[in-house]
Design an enzyme around this catalytic site. Structure first.
Site, short mmCIF file in Angstrom:
data_model
loop_
_atom_site.label_atom_id
_atom_site.label_comp_id
_atom_site.label_asym_id
_atom_site.label_seq_id
_atom_site.Cartn_x
_atom_site.Cartn_y
_atom_site.Cartn_z
N GLU A 1 -109.80 54.12 -44.64
CA GLU A 1 -110.79 54.26 -43.93
C GLU A 1 -111.68 55.37 -44.37
O GLU A 1 -112.47 55.91 -43.71
CB GLU A 1 -110.07 54.36 -42.44
CG GLU A 1 -109.74 53.36 -41.80
CD GLU A 1 -108.95 53.56 -40.39
OE1 GLU A 1 -109.10 52.53 -39.38
OE2 GLU A 1 -108.49 54.63 -39.98
N GLU B 1 -103.40 51.94 -31.21
CA GLU B 1 -103.89 53.07 -32.11
C GLU B 1 -104.35 52.68 -33.75
O GLU B 1 -105.25 52.84 -34.31
CB GLU B 1 -103.19 54.39 -32.08
CG GLU B 1 -103.50 55.60 -33.05
CD GLU B 1 -104.78 56.48 -32.28
OE1 GLU B 1 -105.39 55.98 -31.27
OE2 GLU B 1 -105.47 57.20 -33.20
N TYR C 1 -101.58 48.40 -39.56
CA TYR C 1 -101.84 48.46 -40.89
C TYR C 1 -100.55 47.64 -41.34
O TYR C 1 -99.48 47.44 -41.08
CB TYR C 1 -101.28 49.94 -41.15
CG TYR C 1 -101.46 50.30 -42.78
CD1 TYR C 1 -102.68 49.96 -43.58
CD2 TYR C 1 -100.25 50.38 -43.39
CE1 TYR C 1 -102.76 50.25 -44.84
CE2 TYR C 1 -100.28 50.77 -44.96
CZ TYR C 1 -101.54 50.39 -45.44
OH TYR C 1 -101.63 50.80 -46.91
N GLY D 1 -98.90 37.00 -42.86
CA GLY D 1 -98.68 36.79 -41.45
C GLY D 1 -98.11 37.97 -40.79
O GLY D 1 -97.98 38.11 -39.42
N ILE D 2 -98.11 39.11 -41.62
CA ILE D 2 -97.62 40.38 -41.13
C ILE D 2 -98.19 41.06 -39.99
O ILE D 2 -97.91 41.34 -38.84
CB ILE D 2 -96.85 41.19 -42.02
CG1 ILE D 2 -95.89 40.44 -43.09
CG2 ILE D 2 -96.35 42.60 -41.57
CD1 ILE D 2 -95.61 41.43 -44.24
N GLY D 3 -99.47 41.08 -40.35
CA GLY D 3 -100.45 41.76 -39.36
C GLY D 3 -100.44 41.04 -38.19
O GLY D 3 -100.44 41.56 -36.95
N ASN E 1 -115.62 47.29 -41.62
CA ASN E 1 -114.55 46.64 -41.75
C ASN E 1 -114.42 45.39 -41.33
O ASN E 1 -113.59 44.90 -40.36
CB ASN E 1 -113.32 47.58 -41.17
CG ASN E 1 -111.79 47.13 -41.63
OD1 ASN E 1 -111.71 46.14 -42.23
ND2 ASN E 1 -111.03 47.90 -41.14
N TYR F 1 -109.55 40.36 -35.47
CA TYR F 1 -109.41 40.37 -33.96
C TYR F 1 -110.35 39.34 -33.34
O TYR F 1 -110.01 38.57 -32.20
CB TYR F 1 -109.77 41.74 -33.59
CG TYR F 1 -108.96 42.98 -34.26
CD1 TYR F 1 -107.60 42.80 -33.95
CD2 TYR F 1 -109.22 43.71 -35.06
CE1 TYR F 1 -106.56 43.78 -34.24
CE2 TYR F 1 -108.33 44.91 -35.42
CZ TYR F 1 -107.18 44.65 -35.12
OH TYR F 1 -106.20 45.64 -35.49
N GLU G 1 -121.24 44.96 -24.46
CA GLU G 1 -121.48 45.70 -23.62
C GLU G 1 -122.08 47.05 -23.69
O GLU G 1 -122.94 47.77 -22.79
CB GLU G 1 -120.40 45.96 -22.54
CG GLU G 1 -119.77 44.62 -21.85
CD GLU G 1 -118.58 44.76 -21.11
OE1 GLU G 1 -117.83 46.17 -21.08
OE2 GLU G 1 -118.01 44.07 -20.65
#
Lengths: 173, 173
Positions: free
Chosen positions: B27, B91, B94, B103-105, B132, B139, B151
């Protein structure tokens, strides 16, 4: 106008619940409000409360048109930063329109910040709508950084069906 | 590749601390990381922990180049919505680069969602950086809403001097 800021108690939940709805009305999202005064009592006034809340009160002679003396609130909880540790999130800060301009919002915000410092929180964060210029100015004037503008953070949400689907995915394993 | 997802324990804090730094490096914000493995132990593994954490492990034969078998984590805590009640905030999520695509994430995220459902959380929220794109797609594909786009929510922060100044304002009263 004189005002007092104090920690909320159970009996304030009706006023807090009323003002939550007033704030949602201003934010044009009342359809999203599902919380009741009883749930606030249960969740905020128990051994390990899910939130803490401050309320602002004015003397009886200054009561609102509808007769209210509890005219603002600041509701917050503790969060965690994997960079800085214990932090605080201010979920709502609200002052009834007819009581703005007397420093009540500033008083609530600075008292929340005082609690954050006392509890060793490295950060105080909150969210604000982009069209809500008065609020954005209110925070910017006091030195807040807009992380969405400065660093490009977006807020992401799973709820309802998307949260159910995700959770069911895990259970299938 | 086989992997296991389980609740983190105190002994995982060194691995979590290492991966927190790896994520911050990605990041481009390593200068902001001040947390230590000892602070994670103290804050997350006590009677009223400030966060909870899942870790992903691979078998020894699949260990990383540097010899690590703990290759991902998801760190979350409970928050409160004045519209919906108890909620959850993720939070950090990773997975080490060399272990992506297995498929771990997704496994970590869906397990976090499962915990959220079990704990009666109405929402699971998180933040992601606008550049990112892989994470934003990850997501979005799973049904998340981008509230900043949809929004107009901006994330605001007080810390350091601005938080000190605010808190001192309250004390002067």
């Amino acid at each position: 106008m004189n005002f007092t800021i104090r920690a909320a108690t159970k009996v304030d939940c009706k006023d807090i619940s009323r003002m939550i709805m007033e704030l949602a009305l201003f934010e044009k999202m009342t359809d999203q409000v599902k919380i009741s005064s009883e749930e606030l009592e249960r969740d905020g006034f128990c051994p390990n409360p899910l939130f803490e809340c401050l309320v602002a009160e004015v003397p009886k002679e200054n009561k609102s048109k509808e007769g209210f003396t509890t005219v603002g609130y600041g509701l917050y909880f503790y969060t965690y930063s994997t960079w800085k540790g214990r932090s605080m999130y201010l979920e709502d800060l609200y002052v009834m329109p007819e009581f703005r301009g007397f420093g009540i919002g500033k008083g609530l915000l600075s008292t929340v910040a005082k609690v954050a410092k006392e509890k060793h929180c490295a950060r105080l964060q909150l969210s604000v709508l982009d069209w809500n210029a008065p609020s954005r100015d209110f925070y910017a004037t006091r030195g807040a950084q807009d992380l969405t503008v400065k660093e490009g953070w977006h807020l992401i949400r799973f709820d309802g069906q998307s949260l159910d689907d995700l959770g069911n995915d895990a259970q299938k394993k």
